[in-house]
Motif scaffolding. Structure first.
Motif, PDB file in Angstrom:
ATOM      1  N   THR A 128       0.606   3.563  42.802  1.00 29.91           N
ATOM      2  CA  THR A 128      -0.116   2.559  43.577  1.00 29.91           C
ATOM      3  C   THR A 128      -0.075   2.888  45.063  1.00 29.91           C
ATOM      4  N   LEU A 129       1.080   3.301  45.547  1.00 30.70           N
ATOM      5  CA  LEU A 129       1.216   3.640  46.957  1.00 30.70           C
ATOM      6  C   LEU A 129       0.338   4.823  47.315  1.00 30.70           C
ATOM      7  N   LEU A 130       0.349   5.857  46.475  1.00 26.82           N
ATOM      8  CA  LEU A 130      -0.460   7.038  46.766  1.00 26.82           C
ATOM      9  C   LEU A 130      -1.951   6.723  46.671  1.00 26.82           C
ATOM     10  N   GLN A 131      -2.353   5.929  45.702  1.00 22.96           N
ATOM     11  CA  GLN A 131      -3.770   5.592  45.573  1.00 22.96           C
ATOM     12  C   GLN A 131      -4.233   4.724  46.743  1.00 22.96           C
ATOM     13  N   SER A 132      -3.403   3.790  47.189  1.00 22.98           N
ATOM     14  CA  SER A 132      -3.815   2.970  48.328  1.00 22.98           C
ATOM     15  C   SER A 132      -3.958   3.821  49.588  1.00 22.98           C
ATOM     16  N   SER A 133      -3.120   4.835  49.736  1.00 22.92           N
ATOM     17  CA  SER A 133      -3.264   5.744  50.874  1.00 22.92           C
ATOM     18  C   SER A 133      -4.553   6.540  50.762  1.00 22.92           C
ATOM     19  N   ASN A 134      -4.878   6.964  49.553  1.00 20.28           N
ATOM     20  CA  ASN A 134      -6.109   7.709  49.323  1.00 20.28           C
ATOM     21  C   ASN A 134      -7.338   6.855  49.640  1.00 20.28           C
ATOM     22  N   VAL A 135      -7.335   5.598  49.206  1.00 23.43           N
ATOM     23  CA  VAL A 135      -8.452   4.694  49.480  1.00 23.43           C
ATOM     24  C   VAL A 135      -8.542   4.402  50.979  1.00 23.43           C
ATOM     25  N   ALA A 136      -7.412   4.257  51.635  1.00 22.82           N
ATOM     26  CA  ALA A 136      -7.424   4.022  53.082  1.00 22.82           C
ATOM     27  C   ALA A 136      -8.017   5.227  53.816  1.00 22.82           C
ATOM     28  N   TRP A 137      -7.712   6.415  53.341  1.00 21.57           N
ATOM     29  CA  TRP A 137      -8.269   7.623  53.966  1.00 21.57           C
ATOM     30  C   TRP A 137      -9.779   7.664  53.771  1.00 21.57           C
ATOM     31  N   ALA A 138     -10.234   7.277  52.577  1.00 24.18           N
ATOM     32  CA  ALA A 138     -11.657   7.366  52.280  1.00 24.18           C
ATOM     33  C   ALA A 138     -12.465   6.223  52.904  1.00 24.18           C
ATOM     34  N   TYR A 139     -11.933   5.001  52.921  1.00 19.83           N
ATOM     35  CA  TYR A 139     -12.729   3.838  53.327  1.00 19.83           C
ATOM     36  C   TYR A 139     -12.215   3.133  54.575  1.00 19.83           C
ATOM     37  N   GLY A 140     -11.149   3.598  55.158  1.00 15.91           N
ATOM     38  CA  GLY A 140     -10.627   2.974  56.357  1.00 15.91           C
ATOM     39  C   GLY A 140      -9.508   1.994  56.063  1.00 15.91           C
ATOM     40  N   SER A 146      -9.300  -1.225  55.872  1.00 16.26           N
ATOM     41  CA  SER A 146      -9.516  -2.339  54.964  1.00 16.26           C
ATOM     42  C   SER A 146      -9.711  -1.895  53.511  1.00 16.26           C
ATOM     43  N   GLY A 147      -9.828  -0.608  53.252  1.00 14.19           N
ATOM     44  CA  GLY A 147     -10.068  -0.126  51.898  1.00 14.19           C
ATOM     45  C   GLY A 147      -9.044  -0.556  50.858  1.00 14.19           C
ATOM     46  N   PRO A 148      -7.738  -0.415  51.127  1.00 13.39           N
ATOM     47  CA  PRO A 148      -6.738  -0.795  50.122  1.00 13.39           C
ATOM     48  C   PRO A 148      -6.732  -2.285  49.776  1.00 13.39           C
ATOM     49  N   PHE A 149      -7.263  -3.124  50.668  1.00 16.16           N
ATOM     50  CA  PHE A 149      -7.282  -4.553  50.379  1.00 16.16           C
ATOM     51  C   PHE A 149      -8.361  -4.919  49.357  1.00 16.16           C
ATOM     52  N   TRP A 150      -9.347  -4.044  49.195  1.00 12.67           N
ATOM     53  CA  TRP A 150     -10.436  -4.319  48.272  1.00 12.67           C
ATOM     54  C   TRP A 150     -10.245  -3.501  47.026  1.00 12.67           C
TER      55      TRP A 150
END
Length: 113
Positions: free
Chosen positions: A95-107, A109-113
């Motif tokens: 979960t931690l690694l995926q949220s970092s990946n989403v934050a890198w891709a979408y900024g 606010s990405g991990p919150f969505w």
């Protein structure tokens, strides 16, 4: 390629682009202050923890504490909580690694969505 072509709308952080420090190269505090804070807080929390352990051994229960008793909380934990702990231990890294990946891709606010 100039900075203006990269940022045509001039975001507010453009004035700091290329700087190595927000403080203009000067640290706000001395290096010795950092060491004092780290070592001081470490010593303070060590003393507090040692005192709490002493008080618990003096006023707390007198039965023998083993590693099995510690890990199972004296067998007072029910199956549901144990299962949720195991699942969270298995999934937290992914979960931690995926949220970092989403934050890198979408900024940010990405991990919150």
């Amino acid at each position: 390629m100039s900075i203006q072509s990269l940022f045509p709308d001039e975001p507010p952080y453009i004035q700091y682009l290329g700087q190595e420090s927000f403080f203009g190269g000067n640290a706000p505090l001395d290096k010795s202050v950092g060491y004092i804070v780290v070592i001081g807080f470490g010593a303070l929390f060590s003393i507090i923890t040692t005192g709490l352990v002493f008080l618990d051994s003096y006023f707390g229960s007198k039965k023998k504490m083993t590693s099995e008793s510690f890990n199972t909380a004296g067998r007072m934990i029910k199956t549901g909580l144990t299962a949720s702990v195991i699942v969270s231990q298995w999934t937290w890294a992914a979960t931690l690694l995926q949220s970092s990946n989403v934050a890198w891709a979408y900024g940010v606010s990405g991990p919150f969505w």
